[in-house]
Design a protein around this motif. Sequence first.
Motif, PDB file in Angstrom:
ATOM      1  N   ILE A 125       0.834  -1.210   0.000  1.00  0.00           N
ATOM      2  CA  ILE A 125       0.000   0.000   0.000  1.00  0.00           C
ATOM      3  C   ILE A 125       0.866   1.256   0.000  1.00  0.00           C
ATOM      4  O   ILE A 125       0.661   2.187  -0.783  1.00  0.00           O
ATOM      5  CB  ILE A 125      -0.928   0.022   1.244  1.00  0.00           C
ATOM      6  N   SER A 126       1.875   1.267   0.878  1.00  0.00           N
ATOM      7  CA  SER A 126       2.679   2.475   1.017  1.00  0.00           C
ATOM      8  C   SER A 126       3.497   2.752  -0.243  1.00  0.00           C
ATOM      9  O   SER A 126       3.635   3.898  -0.661  1.00  0.00           O
ATOM     10  CB  SER A 126       3.592   2.370   2.244  1.00  0.00           C
ATOM     11  N   VAL A 127       4.025   1.689  -0.848  1.00  0.00           N
ATOM     12  CA  VAL A 127       4.816   1.901  -2.060  1.00  0.00           C
ATOM     13  C   VAL A 127       3.911   2.370  -3.190  1.00  0.00           C
ATOM     14  O   VAL A 127       4.258   3.274  -3.953  1.00  0.00           O
ATOM     15  CB  VAL A 127       5.572   0.619  -2.471  1.00  0.00           C
ATOM     16  N   ALA A 128       2.716   1.773  -3.290  1.00  0.00           N
ATOM     17  CA  ALA A 128       1.775   2.186  -4.328  1.00  0.00           C
ATOM     18  C   ALA A 128       1.462   3.671  -4.185  1.00  0.00           C
ATOM     19  O   ALA A 128       1.396   4.407  -5.179  1.00  0.00           O
ATOM     20  CB  ALA A 128       0.502   1.352  -4.255  1.00  0.00           C
ATOM     21  N   ALA A 129       1.314   4.129  -2.953  1.00  0.00           N
ATOM     22  CA  ALA A 129       0.995   5.543  -2.726  1.00  0.00           C
ATOM     23  C   ALA A 129       2.142   6.438  -3.179  1.00  0.00           C
ATOM     24  O   ALA A 129       1.940   7.426  -3.882  1.00  0.00           O
ATOM     25  CB  ALA A 129       0.687   5.774  -1.247  1.00  0.00           C
ATOM     26  N   ARG A 130       3.367   6.060  -2.782  1.00  0.00           N
ATOM     27  CA  ARG A 130       4.503   6.886  -3.191  1.00  0.00           C
ATOM     28  C   ARG A 130       4.655   6.870  -4.720  1.00  0.00           C
ATOM     29  O   ARG A 130       4.943   7.890  -5.342  1.00  0.00           O
ATOM     30  CB  ARG A 130       5.801   6.375  -2.544  1.00  0.00           C
TER      31      ARG A 130
END
Lengths: 308, 293
Positions: free
Chosen positions: B147-152
């Motif tokens: 999730i966090s990588v997708a957001a960045r």
Amino acid sequence: MPDPVIVAQDLRKTYAGFAAVDGISFAVERGESFGLLGPNGAGKSTTMRMVGAVSTRTGGSLSVLGLDPDRHGPEIRSQLGVVPQSDNLDTELRVRENLLVYGRYFGLPRAQVARRADELLAFAQLEDKAKAKVDALSGGMKRRLTIARALINDPSILLLDEPTTGLDPQARHILWDRLFRLKEQGTTLLLTTHYMDEAEQLCDRIVVVDKGAIMAEGSPAELIRRYSSKEVLEVRFGSSRNSEVAERLQGIGDRVEVLPDRILIYTGNGEAELVRLTDAGLHPITSLVRRSSLEDVFLRLTGRTLIE
Amino acid sequence: MSTPDAARPQAPAASAGGQSDAAARAIRATRNSRRWGSWYVAEHRFRVMRSYAQTVLVTAIGNPVIYLYAMGVGLATLVDGNLGADAVTGVDYLTFVAPALLCSAAISVASEEFTYPVMLGFKWNPVFYGMNASPIQPGQIINGLVISVAARMLVTCGLYFGFMLLFGAVPSPTGFLAIFAALLTGMGFGALLMGYTSTLTEDTGQLAMVMRFIILPMTLFSGTFFPLDLLPLYLRWIGWISPLWHGTELSRVFAYGAVEPVWLSVVHVLYLAALLMIGWVWARRVAVRRLNK
């Protein structure tokens, strides 16, 4: 009425044919401070991981707060505080942030976590380090922060794996003081240690573990009474002479243990034995009379010292 | 992007007996973590990213400016001047290369965020073990990372696309869909990288090898700077298996209406989605194995 929060029966953990935990059984009551005492490799940490619901048992039964870790791991972990043997604080975050982030894992609201974090920083005497980097903390401070982190969810049971290993004496005493307060507040403590003084200070009840099995169980005082004498006379004749002298100690004390560096004479009255020793013409280089400790219990039970 | 967290808890066994109060409380207390645990882990990553937010922003803004200028203006002058303004698959060179650069940007975010944070969490600063001691489950740790990588990546690709617009590199009104093609590219490749990295118990240079012998050749031979057709047939397979080629071709369809059969566009999407799922499941399995000892 007994109210056990942890019940282990014939608990086993095998790694590729090696039994790290080989059928141990114990029960921990609510509010009790319970210790697993044993040397490195005795199976203490493995037991702790199984109780902490992060290691699946190979056999036996285990119930924590009435739940089976195999089926309700997250539920059990929601009620535990875990202080692992080596700190795994997040070095990329600051001190207070470590608490904030950790509290969120338990699904606690942000405001509640923030309030609790401040209380715990005070409890851990780290208020002025709130914004410090984790790497800038001393070993004792890191441990205190780890304990504070473990308390963020107000746990029913606190698991402490070797809580003071590697700390200097002053840091240990500060930590013991904090743990003692928790105990007074009624938190159930399950801790492992290979320090006798720690077990004596903190534990209501102890099991002595060696090679994955339980050797004895009881309160520190009971164990000492059962497996050792009231006092111990420690004498040194020089490492080359110890075993030679030992042969001439027949009839002195209740029991004699010869270690490479010293001889331990178990007796009800250490001073009296020392007099008998000198009367017999034996003059140790150094002598010391002390009260029996759990170290002596362990030596008696296993024939080995705890820290080798 | 949601995956089911572990199965719902069942009622405590009858053996619970006198503990039913404590057990019931535990089950209540875990409801949030069971449902939202992956997001709590993502929250942790966002907090960590904040500590290097400057780097994130500088690269997210600096990269498109440098690359679009160097390739799309500098090199393009040479290409268009010699071959004509519509010589590369019917468009000018800037328009041709920009969607590929966008996808490469997604790949570079993936190669950063799916490697070191994974090594860190399992080994260098084992925070995954700390998370695992709370109600968070191994699979949720991996989900949170995703999730966090997708957001960045979405932020990076969004900014990149903004610069593409400024450079006048996006003729098609469906151009913005290229952002999602790039995201899928980065996540598909990144998930595999995450799966692989999670199996490493020590980094004795494997990650540097991946950068040098997988990511770099992939960037060069995926139809990025020139159409794949220009490669001899025996080298084109590099493109066909390359997530970057699939992503780039898809982005070009959106950005300037590059012509390809519809079935091929569908293959691009399915291929990238399959990589994403394979890598994701792989990493989740490894996490369960490594964290439950």
